[in-house]
Design an enzyme around this catalytic site. Structure first.
Site, PDB file in Angstrom:
ATOM      1  CG  HIS A 126     -10.186  -7.890   1.340  1.00 17.63           C
ATOM      2  ND1 HIS A 126     -10.415  -7.064   2.403  1.00 17.63           N
ATOM      3  CD2 HIS A 126     -10.631  -9.110   1.717  1.00 17.63           C
ATOM      4  CE1 HIS A 126     -10.973  -7.746   3.384  1.00 17.63           C
ATOM      5  NE2 HIS A 126     -11.113  -8.989   2.990  1.00 17.63           N
TER       6      HIS A 126
ATOM      7  CB  ILE B 249      -9.170  -3.303  -4.990  1.00 17.66           C
ATOM      8  CG1 ILE B 249      -7.782  -2.924  -5.509  1.00 17.66           C
ATOM      9  CG2 ILE B 249      -9.286  -3.060  -3.484  1.00 17.66           C
ATOM     10  CD1 ILE B 249      -7.551  -1.426  -5.563  1.00 17.66           C
ATOM     11  CB  CYS B 250     -12.621  -7.555  -2.992  1.00 19.53           C
ATOM     12  SG  CYS B 250     -14.316  -7.873  -2.521  1.00 19.53           S
ATOM     13  CG  LEU B 251     -12.890  -0.839  -0.767  1.00 20.96           C
ATOM     14  CD1 LEU B 251     -12.852  -1.351   0.663  1.00 20.96           C
ATOM     15  CD2 LEU B 251     -11.780   0.195  -0.973  1.00 20.96           C
TER      16      LEU B 251
END
Lengths: 357, 158
Positions: B88, B95-97
């Site tokens: 991610h 950051i994929c969050l």
């Protein structure tokens, strides 16, 4: 309005992916600049059309019928029924915060009009309870204290509206001396581009409106107060997680904690009956929601459904004033005797404020 | 990483950040070290991979930029490249969050973000880039835009 909703819905479906740490597909959508741009242009359009909270004078209830002219006959029939009971609608922006924003405006407006110091005293006590709830749940004070302080300030400022400061007198005087259109011009020039027209009766709202609703900044007072309500709602749901858990499971697979984190605390997350129940209970304010949808009963007759959210007072807690009064008046005091002073119109996906005749 | 939009912090944001910084100093999240600068608007935080995970013994840097309207708006959080290899985390540090974007709320703090990021790292079963890394990084113009959900289906039986 309908189209706006539809378009937004489409954009959402594409963009909805980023809710959990991504998989490949998420980013497929997320990176799509076209979608992002479309969405922000829809937002901008929406923002221009409807201020955070609109002006009730501009919206007699008949404007609803016009909106649905070529729509379902059931809806038109229901609007007709509504027109018998309600005089006006105040629209709120459809930005996912409409329930909280409608509640806020309706409540503060009520205090402004009634100058009900006892009610302010009562709700202040409940706000303190909410503060303690958040502390006991482990929220750091600095995350919520500014929002709490701001709400309490709003309460004070609407009470001060009573004391008729000079500028307030001046405003009323102006509105009496000038025709509506003159007044409108003056208003546009001096106050804002958001609220463009007001009746004389609405002038008393002006000071408050100006302070609270006119800026488009995320620090706009109404946004900060919405966040205050989100804290309060989340705290109440977590505090009574056993009570709310079954309802939350009915809506989503999330745990109570996840639900609060993802569907209550972030701005722009839509409200459901869970949110309304929790807010109403936490603050001790009854809320009536009138439903305008296509449902009809089998018997064929059309009627407009409503649901009253009547606070469930915590043991030893303060009973809402409206409830207490109603109970006293109605003798034994079943919940049927409580008539909420806040009435919201619900159309799938959106809440506005209704004004009884 | 292109230059960040840097409108000065508002007073509310400043107050809040000062309180967060004090709280951080009193009670820092374990595994993180805030590198002291005189810049309240950009925090650089050292992250140590948790023992017993794929990232044990590794050190990375997070860069946290606060917008003018923090905390109503989410901070921008990226890894300063080289970013950890993670399904991610993109090579440009993005950051994929969810909590960094749509699910951000003022109830969160820098500290809670850090804890979420470390937990994301720790739970990774494999060290690799997201499958679309190259394309994403190429197409990347400012990795995020806050979005608000507008649509839901109402069950009118409730």
């Amino acid at each position: 309005m309908q189209n706006q909703d539809g378009l937004l819905a489409d954009a959402e479906v594409e963009g909805i992916s980023s809710t959990q740490a991504s998989n490949v597909d998420d980013w497929e959508n997320f990176r799509d600049d076209a979608i992002m741009q479309q969405q922000s242009s829809i937002w901008a359009e929406e923002a221009e059309k409807i201020p955070f909270v609109g002006d009730k004078a501009r919206e007699p209830l008949s404007s609803l019928a016009a909106e649905y002219q070529s729509g379902s006959p059931i809806l038109l029939e229901k609007i007709k029924l509504l027109t018998e009971e309600f005089a006006a609608i105040r629209r709120t922006r459809g930005d996912g915060n409409c329930f909280f924003r409608s509640f806020m405006f309706s409540y503060l407006e009520r205090i402004l009009e009634s100058q009900d110091q006892e009610e302010v005293h009562r709700i202040t006590g409940n706000v303190e309870n909410c503060r303690r709830t958040l502390q006991s749940l482990g929220y750091a004070d600095f995350t919520f204290e500014d929002f709490f302080a701001l709400f309490l300030e709003q309460l004070e400022s609407v009470l001060q509206g009573n004391k008729e400061s000079i500028s307030h007198d001046e405003l009323i005087q102006r509105s009496r001396d000038q025709s509506v259109s003159d007044y409108s011009e003056w208003h546009i020039t001096h106050v804002s581009t958001y609220v463009t027209w007001m009746r004389k009766e609405d002038v008393k709202h002006m000071k408050f409106l100006c302070a609270a609703f006119l800026s488009a900044s995320p620090y706009n007072v109404s946004c900060l107060v919405v966040m205050f309500f989100r804290f309060v709602t989340s705290g109440e749901i977590r505090k009574r997680s056993e009570f709310f858990e079954p309802f939350i499971l009915g809506l989503t697979n999330a745990t109570v904690e996840q639900f609060c984190k993802s569907s209550v605390e972030p701005m722009g997350e839509e409200s459901d009956h869970v949110h309304i129940t929790a807010l109403s209970d936490a603050l001790g304010v009854p809320i009536r929601v009138v439903y305008l949808d296509r449902s009809s009963c089998d018997a064929g007759g059309v009627s407009v459904n409503h649901h009253d959210f009547i606070p469930n007072p915590p043991s030893g807690g303060d009973l809402p004033l409206a409830a207490a009064t109603a109970t006293a008046a109605g003798g034994s005091g079943g919940s049927e005797t409580i008539k909420p002073f806040i009435t919201l119109l619900y159309r799938p996906g959106h809440y506005d404020i209704l004004y009884p005749k | 990483m292109g230059p960040t939009q840097r409108d000065a912090l508002s007073k509310i944001a400043c107050n809040r950040l000062q309180k967060e910084l004090v709280e951080w100093q009193v009670n820092p999240p374990s595994g993180f070290k805030h590198k002291v600068t005189d810049n309240l608007q950009r925090w650089v935080i050292e992250v140590n991979g948790a023992p017993g995970t794929l990232y044990a013994g590794e050190t990375y840097q997070l860069q946290v930029d606060f917008p003018e309207h923090y905390p109503m708006e989410a901070p921008q959080v990226i890894f300063v490249p080289p970013a950890p290899l993670h399904p991610h985390i993109y090579s440009n540090g993005h950051i994929c969050l969810d909590i960094l974007y749509d699910s951000w709320s003022p109830a969160m703090t820098v500290s809670s973000i850090c804890i979420s990021i470390l937990s994301m790292l720790s739970s990774s079963p494999v060290k690799q880039r997201p499958a679309d890394n190259d394309r994403y990084v190429k197409n990347c113009k400012n990795g995020r835009s806050p979005k608000e959900t507008r649509w839901w289906f109402h069950d009118d039986k409730v």
